[in-house]
Write a protein that holds these residues in place. Structure first.
Motif, mmCIF file in Angstrom:
data_model
loop_
_atom_site.group_PDB
_atom_site.id
_atom_site.type_symbol
_atom_site.label_atom_id
_atom_site.label_comp_id
_atom_site.label_asym_id
_atom_site.label_seq_id
_atom_site.Cartn_x
_atom_site.Cartn_y
_atom_site.Cartn_z
ATOM 1 N N GLU A 49 38.879 40.189 29.955
ATOM 2 C CA GLU A 49 38.994 41.349 29.064
ATOM 3 C C GLU A 49 37.783 42.269 29.136
ATOM 4 O O GLU A 49 37.824 43.413 28.663
ATOM 5 C CB GLU A 49 39.226 40.904 27.623
ATOM 6 N N ASP A 50 36.675 41.790 29.715
ATOM 7 C CA ASP A 50 35.478 42.622 29.825
ATOM 8 C C ASP A 50 35.453 43.485 31.080
ATOM 9 O O ASP A 50 34.529 44.295 31.254
ATOM 10 C CB ASP A 50 34.230 41.737 29.797
ATOM 11 N N ASP A 52 36.128 46.632 33.017
ATOM 12 C CA ASP A 52 36.406 47.993 32.536
ATOM 13 C C ASP A 52 36.597 48.999 33.664
ATOM 14 O O ASP A 52 36.654 50.207 33.430
ATOM 15 C CB ASP A 52 35.319 48.471 31.569
ATOM 16 N N VAL A 65 46.166 50.776 34.619
ATOM 17 C CA VAL A 65 46.627 50.840 33.231
ATOM 18 C C VAL A 65 47.782 49.864 32.992
ATOM 19 O O VAL A 65 48.004 49.410 31.861
ATOM 20 C CB VAL A 65 47.025 52.292 32.875
ATOM 21 N N MET A 68 46.411 46.161 32.200
ATOM 22 C CA MET A 68 45.598 45.949 31.006
ATOM 23 C C MET A 68 46.168 44.911 30.052
ATOM 24 O O MET A 68 45.438 44.063 29.526
ATOM 25 C CB MET A 68 45.393 47.274 30.280
ATOM 26 N N THR A 73 42.520 43.743 28.609
ATOM 27 C CA THR A 73 41.444 44.719 28.761
ATOM 28 C C THR A 73 41.097 45.394 27.433
ATOM 29 O O THR A 73 41.968 45.931 26.757
ATOM 30 C CB THR A 73 41.846 45.789 29.791
ATOM 31 N N ARG A 74 39.822 45.372 27.083
ATOM 32 C CA ARG A 74 39.374 46.006 25.845
ATOM 33 C C ARG A 74 39.341 47.522 25.974
ATOM 34 O O ARG A 74 39.754 48.247 25.084
ATOM 35 C CB ARG A 74 37.980 45.489 25.462
ATOM 36 N N GLU A 75 38.814 48.001 27.109
ATOM 37 C CA GLU A 75 38.743 49.438 27.328
ATOM 38 C C GLU A 75 38.683 49.710 28.823
ATOM 39 O O GLU A 75 37.854 49.132 29.538
ATOM 40 C CB GLU A 75 37.504 50.037 26.651
ATOM 41 N N LEU A 76 39.546 50.582 29.306
ATOM 42 C CA LEU A 76 39.530 51.012 30.695
ATOM 43 C C LEU A 76 38.663 52.257 30.800
ATOM 44 O O LEU A 76 38.967 53.291 30.208
ATOM 45 C CB LEU A 76 40.953 51.308 31.171
ATOM 46 N N ARG A 77 37.572 52.160 31.552
ATOM 47 C CA ARG A 77 36.626 53.267 31.647
ATOM 48 C C ARG A 77 36.639 53.950 33.011
ATOM 49 O O ARG A 77 36.194 55.091 33.146
ATOM 50 C CB ARG A 77 35.203 52.759 31.353
ATOM 51 N N ALA A 106 31.025 52.540 34.401
ATOM 52 C CA ALA A 106 31.664 51.252 34.139
ATOM 53 C C ALA A 106 30.598 50.173 34.246
ATOM 54 O O ALA A 106 29.537 50.382 34.850
ATOM 55 C CB ALA A 106 32.797 50.997 35.128
#
Length: 388
Positions: A49-50, A52, A65, A68, A73-77, A106
């Protein structure tokens, strides 16, 4: 001094590879890829999940996307893909990932490639979009093998490179693959009679001069070297990356000045210049071989040999681990390990420097990863151990 200092600050922290016989993947492509990414995270001791950031190449169909939810995934950067070039973009993907990490876009990026025939179709059909156009199709060229065969004939006939060097390269790949339990050729060294009398694909290529196609997926987790040192495995540093094409190379008109080249000459010059390294510093090479002659041309382009001394360098005993001076494709490469659009060569670049290869290279500290030769755009990368 390196012109790409950001590369030294980024390392591969984890790797994952799932490989199956073509048409035999137990899950759809996305499922196989997610498992490979989880394997890379487990290898590194890193929470999926970390992640990004994601980078792919070669028209991979798996949009980050859509990964995720499976990864948590917490946040896709950051997410992107290297355009075109088929396997030529494999090393470039690491440069893009490293740039994202070094510039703070990222923190932890996965470089991946997945290919399951039931979802993506045949690799050869996909590659045609990049290697063929109306100009060459009108001349009767309908497959990448035919174009690469023409370039191979130029190498062998005009520059007097002996055909035997292609056999030596294929034989070395199968030697390594026969000793790798993960390889499709495990337990099966190359039968030279079978090789020499194999069915003709496109002159001068016979069956075993061509890479095979497999289902599967590979993933490599990159993060800052500082962070990687706190994870489970030995960090393998990215020392440098170069990619691109020479003037006129990418126009698909098949009239390049260096028609026999694999396209790496300007790329290799930049790689050596930017890293301050030379071919003599390289301990082992992971070479994307779509066809045997293009593998030979790649080694010439990178400066490991010349047209004149190629037979002295590209010979079986010199290419095999552990005692060859230039071990090549220690997993078996695209010929004998398996072909998931070359991602296995990147995985092996890390394994051999960790000392985990099925065909170890003693005290190896620097590995060259060369992308798909003869592609409209190509790329190369250098990896090194932490104590380099």
């Amino acid at each position: 001094m390196s012109r790409t200092p950001f590369c030294n600050s980024v390392s591969v922290a984890g790797i994952g590879l799932r490989q199956y016989k073509r048409g035999a993947a137990p899950e759809p492509e996305q499922g196989v890829l997610v498992r490979a990414i989880h394997d890379a995270c487990e290898d590194a001791g890193f929470a999926p999940e970390d992640i990004d950031g994601f980078v792919a190449y070669g028209d991979d169909h798996n949009e980050p996307v859509r990964l995720m939810s499976d990864l948590g995934t917490r946040e896709l950067r950051f997410s992107t893909q290297v355009w075109g070039g088929g396997g030529g973009g494999i090393a470039a993907a690491f440069g893009v990932a490293a740039a994202a990490i070094a510039t703070g876009q990222a923190d932890s990026v996965v470089v991946f490639r997945a290919l399951v025939q039931g979802n993506s179709g045949r690799m050869s059909a996909a590659v045609m979009r990049h290697h063929l156009n109306d100009h060459v199709i009108g001349g009767g060229l309908l497959a990448p093998a035919q174009i690469c065969a023409l370039r191979a004939q130029r190498l062998f006939e005009h520059h007097n490179v002996p055909l035997s060097v292609a056999e030596e390269l294929v034989r070395a790949s199968y030697y390594h693959g026969s000793r790798n339990p993960e390889a499709t050729a495990f337990g099966k060294e190359l039968d030279l009679d079978l090789y020499r009398n194999g069915r003709r694909i496109a002159e001068p290529f016979r069956l075993f001069d061509c890479s095979r196609e497999n289902d599967g997926a590979g993933a490599l987790l990159l993060t800052s070297t500082a962070r990687a040192k706190d994870l489970r495995r030995q960090p393998i540093r990215l020392l440098g990356v170069a990619n691109g094409a020479a003037k006129g190379w990418g126009n698909l008109a098949e009239n390049d000045v260096d028609y026999e080249s694999a396209g790496f000459r300007p790329v290799a010059r930049r790689l050596w210049r930017d890293t301050g390294l030379t071919p003599a510093d390289v301990d082992v090479v992971q070479l994307y071989e779509n066809f045997s002659a293009q593998g030979v041309a790649s080694l010439i382009d990178h400066g490991f040999c010349t047209f004149e001394n190629v037979a002295e360098v590209i010979r079986f005993d010199n290419l095999i681990a552990p005692h060859g001076k230039l071990p090549v494709n220690t997993s078996g490469g695209n010929f004998a390990h398996g072909f998931v659009h070359g991602i296995g060569t990147a995985i092996e670049s890390v394994r051999v420097l960790r000392g985990e290869s099925a065909n170890p290279v003693p005290d190896a500290k620097i590995c060259l990863l060369a992308g798909g030769p003869g592609a409209p755009t190509v790329s190369s990368a250098l990896f090194g151990t932490e104590d380099l």
